[in-house]
Design an enzyme around this catalytic site. Structure first.
Site, mmCIF file in Angstrom:
data_model
loop_
_atom_site.group_PDB
_atom_site.id
_atom_site.type_symbol
_atom_site.label_atom_id
_atom_site.label_comp_id
_atom_site.label_asym_id
_atom_site.label_seq_id
_atom_site.Cartn_x
_atom_site.Cartn_y
_atom_site.Cartn_z
ATOM 1 N N ASN A 1 0.867 -1.180 0.000
ATOM 2 C CA ASN A 1 0.000 0.000 0.000
ATOM 3 C C ASN A 1 0.906 1.234 0.000
ATOM 4 O O ASN A 1 1.485 1.569 1.029
ATOM 5 C CB ASN A 1 -0.876 -0.048 1.262
ATOM 6 N N TRP A 2 1.001 1.870 -1.156
ATOM 7 C CA TRP A 2 1.939 3.007 -1.274
ATOM 8 C C TRP A 2 1.385 4.281 -0.654
ATOM 9 O O TRP A 2 2.091 5.257 -0.520
ATOM 10 C CB TRP A 2 2.281 3.259 -2.749
ATOM 11 N N LYS A 3 0.098 4.287 -0.333
ATOM 12 C CA LYS A 3 -0.559 5.475 0.238
ATOM 13 C C LYS A 3 -0.316 6.692 -0.678
ATOM 14 O O LYS A 3 -0.209 6.523 -1.886
ATOM 15 C CB LYS A 3 -0.081 5.700 1.670
ATOM 16 N N GLU B 1 -7.016 4.834 7.698
ATOM 17 C CA GLU B 1 -6.814 6.264 7.368
ATOM 18 C C GLU B 1 -8.038 6.831 6.658
ATOM 19 O O GLU B 1 -8.354 8.010 6.816
ATOM 20 C CB GLU B 1 -5.525 6.420 6.532
ATOM 21 N N GLY C 1 2.788 -1.142 4.254
ATOM 22 C CA GLY C 1 2.829 0.279 3.897
ATOM 23 C C GLY C 1 4.260 0.724 3.651
ATOM 24 O O GLY C 1 4.807 0.545 2.561
ATOM 25 N N GLY C 2 4.882 1.285 4.691
ATOM 26 C CA GLY C 2 6.223 1.875 4.565
ATOM 27 C C GLY C 2 7.232 0.995 3.838
ATOM 28 O O GLY C 2 7.941 1.469 2.933
ATOM 29 N N GLU D 1 -5.451 -4.714 10.723
ATOM 30 C CA GLU D 1 -4.426 -3.683 10.882
ATOM 31 C C GLU D 1 -4.701 -2.889 12.156
ATOM 32 O O GLU D 1 -5.473 -1.918 12.134
ATOM 33 C CB GLU D 1 -4.453 -2.723 9.686
ATOM 34 N N HIS E 1 -9.661 1.282 4.748
ATOM 35 C CA HIS E 1 -8.398 1.461 5.473
ATOM 36 C C HIS E 1 -8.628 2.430 6.641
ATOM 37 O O HIS E 1 -9.421 3.363 6.527
ATOM 38 C CB HIS E 1 -7.322 2.010 4.531
ATOM 39 N N SER F 1 3.303 -1.909 10.315
ATOM 40 C CA SER F 1 4.761 -1.970 10.494
ATOM 41 C C SER F 1 5.333 -3.356 10.224
ATOM 42 O O SER F 1 6.240 -3.799 10.938
ATOM 43 C CB SER F 1 5.157 -1.462 11.887
ATOM 44 N N GLY G 1 2.346 2.535 10.623
ATOM 45 C CA GLY G 1 3.296 3.629 10.419
ATOM 46 C C GLY G 1 4.014 4.053 11.690
ATOM 47 O O GLY G 1 4.678 5.094 11.715
#
Ligand code: PGA
Length: 251
Positions: free
Chosen positions: A6-8, A94, A231-232, A164, A92, A210, A170
């Site tokens: 997930n590149w956001k 966010e 993600g990251g 999640e 998600h 993470s 993150g």
């Protein structure tokens, strides 16, 4: 086993092309792991071009619940289909936190994704406060139940759940393998009840929050952790490929 990146809201068009090419290079033969990357909308087509002829699949980070119409700024499932998406991340945390998405909206999106033959990756997870209050299971259970309300589908591969925990996203703080397994087992039980033993038992439940090359192995070793939503670490081709490798080791 599915590893999805997930590149956001990261990468412009050129970065997205480079990262996709780097990932496709680093992951030569992921079999039997399924791999997907979810770039921003504006880069989907270009990333799809980079991924042609590779085993890496394309996904979106969101979509609207209607097929088309006067919804300024929104993107529909069929638009995502037309640029080659197989997956759509829905609900998600966010989106829930910053854009007011609630369970009812997520459920509408899930139904639309399934109608359009996109595989929804449905995100659920509790906040730190909810966990401290001992309500993690209750919160996650009700999110899963609400997201799947009225859902009809054909098979275990049509739908993915991602657990999640919000406090792990993150933050560099990861759920312990035991914490992850506990929640995944609870989700698994719900899926078995809802869709029957065979289907519910073989649907993918991803862990997200993470996940990194150094902790992926122990998380993915848990019996009900069937992959990761990353993600990251998905913004670095080598890290993402290392997580795919760890997933491969578990099969
Ligand atoms: P993270 O993000 O790996 O950077 O914690 C995961 C996610 O939000 O899907």
């Amino acid at each position: 086993m599915l590893i999805a990146g997930n590149w956001k809201m990261n990468t412009d068009l050129e970065d997205a092309r480079d990262l996709a090419a780097g990932i496709a290079d680093a992951i030569t033969d992921p079999d039997p792991v399924q791999v997907a990357i979810c770039p921003p909308f504006v880069s989907l087509e270009a990333v799809g071009e980079e991924l042609k002829g590779t085993p890496v699949q394309l996904g979106a980070q969101n979509m609207h619940f209607e097929e088309e119409g006067a919804y300024t700024g929104e993107v529909s499932a069929s638009m995502l289909q037309s640029v080659g998406c197989r997956y759509a991340i829905l609900g998600h945390s966010e989106r829930r936190q910053y854009f007011g998405e609630d369970d009812e909206l997520v459920s509408q999106k899930v139904r639309q994704a399934l109608r359009s033959e996109l595989v929804p990756i449905i995100c659920v997870g509790e906040s730190q406060e909810q966990r401290n209050d001992g309500r993690a299971g209750e919160v996650v259970g009700s999110q899963v139940e609400a997201a799947l309300a009225g859902v009809e589908f054909n098979g275990a591969d049509d739908l993915v759940i991602a657990y999640e925990p919000i406090w792990a996203i993150g933050t560099g703080e990861t759920a312990t393998p035991e914490q992850a397994q506990e929640m995944h087992a609870l989700i698994r039980e719900f899926l078995r009840e809802r869709f029957g033993d065979t289907t519910g038992g073989s649907m993918d439940i991803l862990y997200g929050g993470s996940m990194k090359p150094h902790n992926a192995e122990e998380l993915l070793a848990e019996p009900d952790v069937d992959g990761g939503l990353v993600g990251g670490a998905s913004l670095q081709a080598a890290d993402f490929a290392a997580i795919v490798d760890r997933a491969g080791d578990q099969i």
